[in-house]
Every structure is written in structure tokens, then in C-alpha cells.
Design a protein around this motif. Structure first.
Motif, short mmCIF file in Angstrom:
data_model
loop_
_atom_site.label_atom_id
_atom_site.label_comp_id
_atom_site.label_asym_id
_atom_site.label_seq_id
_atom_site.Cartn_x
_atom_site.Cartn_y
_atom_site.Cartn_z
N LYS A 6 42.47 44.50 28.72
CA LYS A 6 43.60 43.61 28.88
C LYS A 6 44.04 43.59 30.35
O LYS A 6 44.42 44.63 30.89
N PRO A 7 43.97 42.43 31.00
CA PRO A 7 44.39 42.37 32.40
C PRO A 7 45.90 42.47 32.56
O PRO A 7 46.66 41.96 31.73
N ILE A 8 46.33 43.14 33.62
CA ILE A 8 47.75 43.21 33.96
C ILE A 8 48.20 41.90 34.57
O ILE A 8 49.25 41.36 34.22
N LYS A 9 47.36 41.38 35.47
CA LYS A 9 47.73 40.20 36.24
C LYS A 9 46.46 39.45 36.61
O LYS A 9 45.40 40.04 36.77
N VAL A 10 46.57 38.11 36.76
CA VAL A 10 45.45 37.28 37.19
C VAL A 10 45.95 36.37 38.32
O VAL A 10 46.95 35.68 38.16
N ASN A 11 45.25 36.42 39.45
CA ASN A 11 45.52 35.51 40.56
C ASN A 11 44.34 34.55 40.68
O ASN A 11 43.20 34.95 40.50
N ILE A 12 44.63 33.29 41.03
CA ILE A 12 43.59 32.28 41.18
C ILE A 12 43.62 31.75 42.61
O ILE A 12 44.68 31.46 43.15
N VAL A 13 42.41 31.63 43.19
CA VAL A 13 42.27 31.17 44.57
C VAL A 13 41.26 30.04 44.60
O VAL A 13 40.18 30.15 44.02
N ASN A 14 41.60 28.93 45.27
CA ASN A 14 40.68 27.83 45.48
C ASN A 14 40.09 27.95 46.87
O ASN A 14 40.81 27.92 47.86
N LEU A 15 38.76 28.10 46.95
CA LEU A 15 38.08 28.13 48.23
C LEU A 15 37.52 26.74 48.50
O LEU A 15 36.72 26.24 47.72
N PRO A 16 37.91 26.10 49.60
CA PRO A 16 37.45 24.73 49.87
C PRO A 16 35.99 24.70 50.31
O PRO A 16 35.43 25.71 50.73
N ALA A 17 35.39 23.52 50.22
CA ALA A 17 34.03 23.32 50.70
C ALA A 17 34.03 23.45 52.22
O ALA A 17 35.00 23.09 52.89
N LYS A 18 32.93 23.99 52.76
CA LYS A 18 32.84 24.17 54.20
C LYS A 18 31.57 23.53 54.72
O LYS A 18 30.53 23.54 54.05
N ARG A 19 31.65 22.98 55.92
CA ARG A 19 30.47 22.44 56.57
C ARG A 19 29.68 23.56 57.21
O ARG A 19 30.26 24.47 57.81
N THR A 20 28.36 23.50 57.09
CA THR A 20 27.51 24.52 57.70
C THR A 20 26.48 23.84 58.59
O THR A 20 26.22 22.64 58.48
N GLY B 256 19.34 23.65 62.78
CA GLY B 256 19.42 22.28 63.27
C GLY B 256 19.78 21.25 62.22
O GLY B 256 19.77 20.06 62.51
N LYS B 257 20.08 21.68 61.01
CA LYS B 257 20.43 20.73 59.95
C LYS B 257 21.84 20.99 59.46
O LYS B 257 22.23 22.13 59.24
N ALA B 258 22.58 19.91 59.26
CA ALA B 258 23.95 20.03 58.75
C ALA B 258 23.91 20.07 57.22
O ALA B 258 23.05 19.47 56.59
N GLY B 259 24.86 20.78 56.64
CA GLY B 259 24.96 20.87 55.19
C GLY B 259 26.37 21.28 54.80
O GLY B 259 27.26 21.31 55.65
N THR B 260 26.56 21.57 53.54
CA THR B 260 27.87 22.01 53.07
C THR B 260 27.71 23.16 52.09
O THR B 260 26.71 23.27 51.40
N LYS B 261 28.73 24.02 52.05
CA LYS B 261 28.85 25.02 51.01
C LYS B 261 29.78 24.46 49.95
O LYS B 261 30.77 23.81 50.27
N LYS B 262 29.48 24.72 48.69
CA LYS B 262 30.30 24.18 47.61
C LYS B 262 31.68 24.81 47.61
O LYS B 262 31.86 25.95 48.03
N SER B 263 32.64 24.07 47.07
CA SER B 263 33.96 24.66 46.86
C SER B 263 33.90 25.50 45.60
O SER B 263 33.15 25.22 44.68
N VAL B 264 34.70 26.57 45.57
CA VAL B 264 34.67 27.52 44.46
C VAL B 264 36.10 27.85 44.07
O VAL B 264 36.98 27.95 44.92
N LYS B 265 36.32 28.01 42.78
CA LYS B 265 37.59 28.52 42.28
C LYS B 265 37.32 29.91 41.75
O LYS B 265 36.42 30.11 40.93
N LYS B 266 38.07 30.90 42.25
CA LYS B 266 37.83 32.27 41.80
C LYS B 266 39.11 32.89 41.27
O LYS B 266 40.21 32.50 41.63
N ALA B 267 38.92 33.87 40.39
CA ALA B 267 40.03 34.58 39.77
C ALA B 267 39.94 36.05 40.15
O ALA B 267 38.87 36.65 40.06
#
Length: 94
Positions: A52-66, A70-81
Motif C-alpha cells: 500500500k503506497p503512502i503517497k503518489v506524485n506524478i511528473v510530466n516530462l516534456p518531449a525534448k529535441r536531440t 548530425g541528425k535531428a530527432g526527438t525524445k518522447k514525452s513521458v508521464k511518470k509516477a
């Protein structure tokens, strides 16, 4: 309805920082669905890991450009608890 709650957790997020937090502060990190909330995550943890968890925190990590090799790309956005447990409780990832 119950399957939706249990599927709100995608996978544990195992990194160096999360490993240190789980050992020292008893805080575990999970990647969750975009539409999941704190209650869903707490119920899923209770059903899957039998703690049984005492507490839950949620964090949204935004997408980032990488830029790699020599090639541009992105990292996916993630929601973590961040799931806080009592001192004696443990979650084993095997």
C-alpha cells in the motif's frame, strides 16, 4: 474497469537515480499512461505488488529535441509516477 486501472502502469523506470531513491528513501518510479491519475496508480500498485503506497506524485516530462550524429530527432514525452512506501515495504523488479 479493473483492467484499465491495472494497465495504467506501463513499466518500472529503472535508472541510476531511481535505484538510489528506492534504496535510501523507499521511493519507486514507474512510467504510466497519459490519462492515469494518482488514485489509479495507487490501486494498480496495491493490486500488482501487494503493497500500500503512502503517497503518489506524478511528473510530466516534456518531449525534448536531440541531435545525434548530425541528425535531428526527438525524445518522447513521458508521464511518470513516484510511489512512496512505508519503511518495511519493498518492491522487487525481477
Amino acid at each position: 474497469m479493473k483492467n484499465e486501472i491495472l494497465s495504467s502502469i506501463k513499466k518500472p523506470r529503472i535508472t541510476e537515480k531511481s535505484g538510489i531513491k528506492s534504496e535510501s528513501q523507499n521511493v519507486y518510479t514507474f512510467e504510466i499512461l497519459k490519462n492515469a491519475n494518482k488514485k489509479d496508480v495507487a490501486e494498480a500498485i496495491k493490486e500488482i505488488y501487494k503493497v500500500k503506497p503512502i503517497k503518489v506524485n506524478i511528473v510530466n516530462l516534456p518531449a525534448k529535441r536531440t541531435f545525434r550524429r548530425g541528425k535531428a530527432g526527438t525524445k518522447k514525452s513521458v508521464k511518470k509516477a513516484l510511489v512512496f512506501l512505508k519503511k518495511g515495504d519493498k518492491i522487487a523488479f525481477i
